[in-house]
Scaffold this active site. Structure first.
Site, PDB file in Angstrom:
ATOM      1  N   HIS A   7      -2.256 -12.442   8.196  1.00 29.13           N
ATOM      2  CA  HIS A   7      -1.903 -12.546   6.771  1.00 29.13           C
ATOM      3  C   HIS A   7      -0.415 -12.809   6.567  1.00 29.13           C
ATOM      4  O   HIS A   7       0.020 -13.100   5.446  1.00 29.13           O
ATOM      5  CB  HIS A   7      -2.323 -11.273   6.019  1.00 29.13           C
ATOM      6  CG  HIS A   7      -1.385 -10.121   6.174  1.00 29.13           C
ATOM      7  ND1 HIS A   7      -1.580  -9.106   7.095  1.00 29.13           N
ATOM      8  CD2 HIS A   7      -0.236  -9.806   5.513  1.00 29.13           C
ATOM      9  CE1 HIS A   7      -0.599  -8.226   6.997  1.00 29.13           C
ATOM     10  NE2 HIS A   7       0.223  -8.632   6.041  1.00 29.13           N
ATOM     11  N   ASP A  61      -7.750  -9.753  10.823  1.00 22.25           N
ATOM     12  CA  ASP A  61      -6.354 -10.028  10.489  1.00 22.25           C
ATOM     13  C   ASP A  61      -5.505  -9.980  11.766  1.00 22.25           C
ATOM     14  O   ASP A  61      -4.743  -9.041  12.009  1.00 22.25           O
ATOM     15  CB  ASP A  61      -5.858  -8.996   9.472  1.00 22.25           C
ATOM     16  CG  ASP A  61      -4.488  -9.334   8.911  1.00 22.25           C
ATOM     17  OD1 ASP A  61      -3.989 -10.434   9.197  1.00 22.25           O
ATOM     18  OD2 ASP A  61      -3.920  -8.496   8.198  1.00 22.25           O
ATOM     19  N   SER A  99       4.282  -5.252   8.292  1.00 19.94           N
ATOM     20  CA  SER A  99       3.038  -5.983   8.574  1.00 19.94           C
ATOM     21  C   SER A  99       3.095  -6.678   9.932  1.00 19.94           C
ATOM     22  O   SER A  99       4.121  -7.241  10.325  1.00 19.94           O
ATOM     23  CB  SER A  99       2.792  -7.033   7.493  1.00 19.94           C
ATOM     24  OG  SER A  99       2.399  -6.425   6.288  1.00 19.94           O
TER      25      SER A  99
END
Length: 745
Positions: A505, A553, A676
């Protein structure tokens, strides 16, 4: 009548106290144990660059007087030894004495080559910086062995079988070999001597360098995946005995014993983290020797069991038998070697016994007072192992005796005599304080031979003199910047020399011109090819009112140039590889055993690595919620604004995700956007195994790049479960011929 006299003597001795007003020290501080009663000890502390004269300690005697009571304690300037002789050159300045900060400059005459350090500085521990300076004309069979500062040398011939001998200037103590011989291989026998003040000590970094380099002389690095530079594997057919010998005598005391015990536990953990599986023997000794773990014990190869035995052993186990019988401890080693040899003989395998590398770690103050001279027992052990008995084959590589002086008040000549003497190696150490031993064991991890062993870190370092850099604490972290129509900041982890693991992502699916920048330890690595999981599709669940889906992901970035592994750049461990099988102590077991070992509990302690805009990387402790505990994650996710219209919350929070967050059983620190792609990690002993990739959360806990405190009971963070995407990771790496061996399911 005799009984009455004994009782009277005991009563008087218990009543005697030494005068506490007589123990002050000029220019320093002191502590007193046991209130000044008989047996009390005074320990002196001086500022850096000074030492307590006449000694570091005083003891209250039965006559009510302190030892050295006629001498006033004072902190004096530390002095380094001065040169006695220097061949083939000259040095300056020439002074009567040298204090901390003074520097010597050496110069060689024409025709001589300078080896060692040209400039040397007097340090706070009374040692000169650098290495012995030598002016060599290169005309000998062996190189010029040099003259250490503070020593004089007899013997000027460096032919084969020639000998040189050393003596220290009056008042100095010799560590190393008094005599050395030029060998056929052009090396000198023994260890280079050093002349030291009685208050000289070794810093943890010096000890770590000397100990680990000589320890690793007897190991090789063999990659489980088939390369020659991955894991530390013991040579000599993988056979090693490690004897840990702890002085538990009265002169050492309970506090120093406990420090030495903790340091020993740390050492065993360190050895275990290198995938080494030696056989352990642990001996505690005072008036008698007590085997805590024997070679014959079934669990002597099980590091965890050995540690448990050691943790359960206490100082008071020797009761009132508090003498110092070092010879008894060494005799216990000798007896166990005899037993071990008999086992090998009965199996018709005496040859393998003679290939065992024996390592003895003796922690003592060196003050034996009973049982006879321990140096004689050490000679017996050497003869039994045929070490040093035959000039044609000295077999010195099969025995390493390391002696660590406990505390300031030690018998330096004895600890030097007991230790091994090997060229270019150090086996005798005197640490300023016993607690420094733990620090030195922490520093052992930074060895070039194990740089690419997965999941290693310098996070546990306790060196107070140098702040450990974030890249050394978390060497597997890569920082990723994605530029395009907008800029995105993410993290990743090093999987191998050419691959970074991160989250899908982080990247713009519709931006073909985006630039991906990967930074590892401040160095940029261009990306050759990104690989996104084929099932990652953020718009795949719009029909279920999920605006953005995060299943699968995961993304791999193949780099154009190789990451050169170092203390600041190492790979992380991931499940279901042979390297991680060694970490989990389940070699040969299938992949499913890794998930059971790592994620079998409903609450699993884990960490992620956070970074604030102005702060370095730091560890955040969280708890992975599984089983019935995961239900709260689902309930909390239902309350997220983006998911309020989702009919079935398990469409959003699928089995693809691991969950942390909330305030039960403790408040979990929150993940921010810049985290992330970073790892969710489970520490295993002193190694780190990544089980998740930071993916998404229900609450944004960052304001202007700063993390705010987690107070929201419904805040949850979700991580792509690596176990769910391992087949794809394996496929990409194997097709790219990257060296990482995966286990079968």
């Amino acid at each position: 009548m005799l009984l009455l006299l004994l009782i009277t003597h005991v009563s008087v001795s218990l009543a005697v106290q030494c005068d506490l007003t007589k123990v002050g020290i000029i220019g320093g501080n002191y502590t007193v144990s046991n209130g000044g009663n008989v047996g009390s000890k005074v320990e002196y502390q001086c500022p850096k660059g000074k030492y307590p004269h006449p000694k570091y300690t005083r003891e209250c005697l039965y006559n009510g007087l302190w030892t050295d009571h006629k001498m006033k304690a004072i902190c004096k300037d530390v002095r380094c030894p001065k040169p006695v002789a220097f061949d083939g050159g000259d040095y300056e300045p020439r002074q009567h004495f040298y204090t901390v900060g003074n520097t010597l400059q050496f110069e060689c005459y024409t025709g001589f080559e300078l080896k060692g350090s040209q400039n040397r500085t007097c340090q706070e521990n009374a040692k000169w910086s650098g290495e012995t300076t030598i002016c060599d004309d290169n005309n000998g069979y062996c190189p010029n062995p040099g003259i250490p500062i503070g020593a004089s040398k007899s013997g000027t011939s460096y032919k084969m079988e020639s000998k040189v001998s050393y003596t220290c200037q009056q008042g100095l103590v010799m560590f190393g070999s008094k005599e050395r011989e030029c060998l056929e291989n052009k090396d000198w026998s023994g260890t280079e001597p050093s002349c030291r003040q009685w208050y000289t000590y070794d810093t943890p970094r010096e000890v770590a360098k000397g100990f680990s380099s000589s320890m690793l002389e007897n190991v090789d690095t063999t990659n489980l995946e088939g390369r020659s530079d991955r894991k530390v594997q013991i040579l000599k057919d993988g056979l090693m005995n490690i004897f840990i010998v702890l002085d538990t005598s009265k002169s050492v005391g309970k506090d120093k014993f406990n420090e030495a015990k903790e340091a020993s536990i740390l050492f065993i953990e360190k050895v275990s983290s290198y995938d080494i599986k030696p056989q352990y023997c642990i001996i505690s000794y005072a008036s008698e020797a007590i085997p805590v773990v024997s070679l014959r014990d079934q669990d002597s190869k099980n590091a965890d069991a050995v540690i448990e035995h050691l943790e359960n052993f206490v100082y008071d186990s020797h009761a009132d038998k508090q003498g110092t019988n070092t010879r008894a401890a060494l005799h216990s080693i000798y007896q166990q070697l005899i037993e071990q040899e008999l086992v090998y003989k009965n199996n018709n395998n005496k040859e393998s016994f003679m290939k065992i590398h024996n390592v003895i770690l003796l922690m003592t103050d060196g003050k034996f007072n009973m049982g006879g001279d321990p140096r004689e027992e050490m000679k017996v052990i050497r003869r039994f192992l045929n070490v040093g008995t035959s000039k044609d084959d000295l077999r010195e590589e099969y025995l390493d005796v390391y002696v660590f002086g406990l505390g300031s008040d030690i018998d330096q000549p004895e600890i030097n005599d007991l230790a091994s003497k090997k060229d270019k190696e150090v086996h005798t150490f005197h640490l300023e304080n016993v607690d420094k031993m733990k620090e030195f064991f922490e520093l052992m991890i930074d060895e070039s031979d194990v740089m690419d062993t997965c999941g290693l870190s310098k996070y546990h370092s306790v060196d107070p003199d140098e702040r450990t850099r974030a890249s050394e604490m978390f060497p597997w972290i890569a920082k990723i910047t994605i530029s395009g129509s907008s800029v995105q900041y993410c993290k990743g982890t090093i999987l191998s020399p050419y691959f970074i693991l991160t989250a899908a992502h982080c990247f713009h699916l519709d931006d073909k011109n985006q630039k991906i920048q990967v930074i590892v330890d401040g160095k940029e690595y261009p990306v050759k090819q990104p690989y996104r999981h084929p099932k990652y599709n953020p718009i795949s669940k719009v029909d279920k009112n999920i605006k953005r889906a995060f299943d699968y992901d995961v993304e791999l970035l193949e780099l154009q140039k190789k990451i050169e592994f170092s203390v600041t750049a190492r790979p992380i461990c991931i499940p279901c590889t042979q390297s991680t099988a060694q970490v989990l102590k389940v070699p040969g077991a299938p992949c499913s055993s890794h998930e059971k070992a790592l994620l079998s509990e409903e609450e699993v302690k884990a960490i992620f690595i956070a970074e604030e805009s102005k702060n370095p990387l730091e560890q955040k402790n969280v708890i992975i919620k599984r089983g019935s505990k995961r239900t709260a994650c689902l309930e909390a996710a239902k309350k997220a604004p983006e998911l309020k219209n989702v009919t079935d919350i398990e469409d959003a929070v699928t089995e693809q995700f691991l969950c942390t967050g909330g305030i039960e059983p403790v408040v979990d620190p929150p993940v921010c956007k810049g985290d992330s792609g970073g790892p969710l990690i489970i520490p295993v002993r002193r190694r780190y195994v990544q089980v998740g990739i930071i993916s998404w959360g229900t609450v944004d806990h960052c304001e202007n790049g700063k993390r705010v405190k987690q107070t929201h009971k419904n805040a949850r963070d979700f991580y792509q479960d690596i176990f769910k995407v391992l087949p794809w990771i394996k496929k990409v790496l194997e097709e790219s011929k990257e060296s990482l061996t995966f286990l079968p399911n």
